[in-house]
Design a protein around this motif. Structure first.
Motif, short mmCIF file in Angstrom:
data_model
loop_
_atom_site.label_atom_id
_atom_site.label_comp_id
_atom_site.label_asym_id
_atom_site.label_seq_id
_atom_site.Cartn_x
_atom_site.Cartn_y
_atom_site.Cartn_z
N ARG A 101 -18.79 -47.46 15.58
CA ARG A 101 -18.28 -48.23 14.41
C ARG A 101 -17.87 -47.31 13.34
O ARG A 101 -18.59 -46.68 12.65
CB ARG A 101 -19.43 -48.86 13.74
N LEU A 102 -16.53 -47.33 13.26
CA LEU A 102 -16.14 -46.10 12.22
C LEU A 102 -16.08 -46.46 11.07
O LEU A 102 -16.18 -47.72 10.49
CB LEU A 102 -14.51 -45.98 12.60
N SER A 103 -16.41 -45.59 10.29
CA SER A 103 -16.52 -45.61 8.63
C SER A 103 -15.03 -45.77 8.08
O SER A 103 -14.05 -45.70 8.82
CB SER A 103 -17.37 -44.36 8.15
N CYS A 104 -15.13 -46.13 6.92
CA CYS A 104 -13.52 -46.33 6.40
C CYS A 104 -13.01 -45.00 6.11
O CYS A 104 -11.98 -45.04 5.72
CB CYS A 104 -14.00 -47.03 4.82
N GLU A 105 -13.56 -43.78 6.15
CA GLU A 105 -13.05 -42.48 6.13
C GLU A 105 -12.34 -42.09 7.41
O GLU A 105 -11.35 -41.16 7.23
CB GLU A 105 -14.22 -41.35 6.22
#
Length: 152
Positions: A101-105
């Motif tokens: 689950r990728l961060s918004c970065e």
């Protein structure tokens, strides 16, 4: 000159065929495919920071640590017009699944085997993945000799 110290983890997953696939993530601000890593915060050691960054950047809170593997990179880059000298320490970890689950970065991720690595496109990661894979191959051979088992 500014100085930064960061830590991260080279993560891999072993598929059903027994092939190691290494995780690379692409920053939203850059064009490089890298490993989860970040600045070591006050009161943290490098391993604690690396674990925290994995949780923050890809949503993974649990992975197996491969002991006796630690690599350091030193480089200089520009940040807001200032020169930064950076030291980054990387550990090695095995993922239980490919659920990320990728961060918004970050804008993207991929799993890549050593054979699929592009030396030019993945310049920074290439060296570390090759070293990690060599280490894992050697460790596996030694474990087979000692215990008759294969873990990585």
């Amino acid at each position: 000159m500014l100085h930064e110290v960061s830590a991260g983890v080279i993560l891999f997953y072993v598929d059903r065929k027994g092939t190691r696939q290494y995780l690379l993530i692409k920053s939203g601000t850059g064009k490089q495919w890298l490993f989860p890593k970040g600045i070591i915060e006050k009161g943290e050691d490098s391993f604690e920071a690396a674990r925290r960054e994995v949780a923050e950047e890809i949503g993974v809170r649990s992975f197996s640590t491969v002991h006796d593997f630690r690599r350091t990179s030193r480089y200089i880059y520009k940040k807001k017009g200032k020169t930064v000298s950076k030291v980054a320490t990387f550990f090695l970890g095995k993922l239980k699944s490919k659920n990320i689950r990728l961060s918004c970065e970050h804008e993207d991720y991929m799993f890549v085997s050593v054979d699929e690595l592009d030396k030019k496109e993945h310049k920074f990661a290439y060296k570390f993945i090759k070293e990690a894979d060599k280490f894992l191959n050697k460790s596996a051979r030694e474990k087979i000799k000692r215990k008759g088992e294969y873990e990585y």
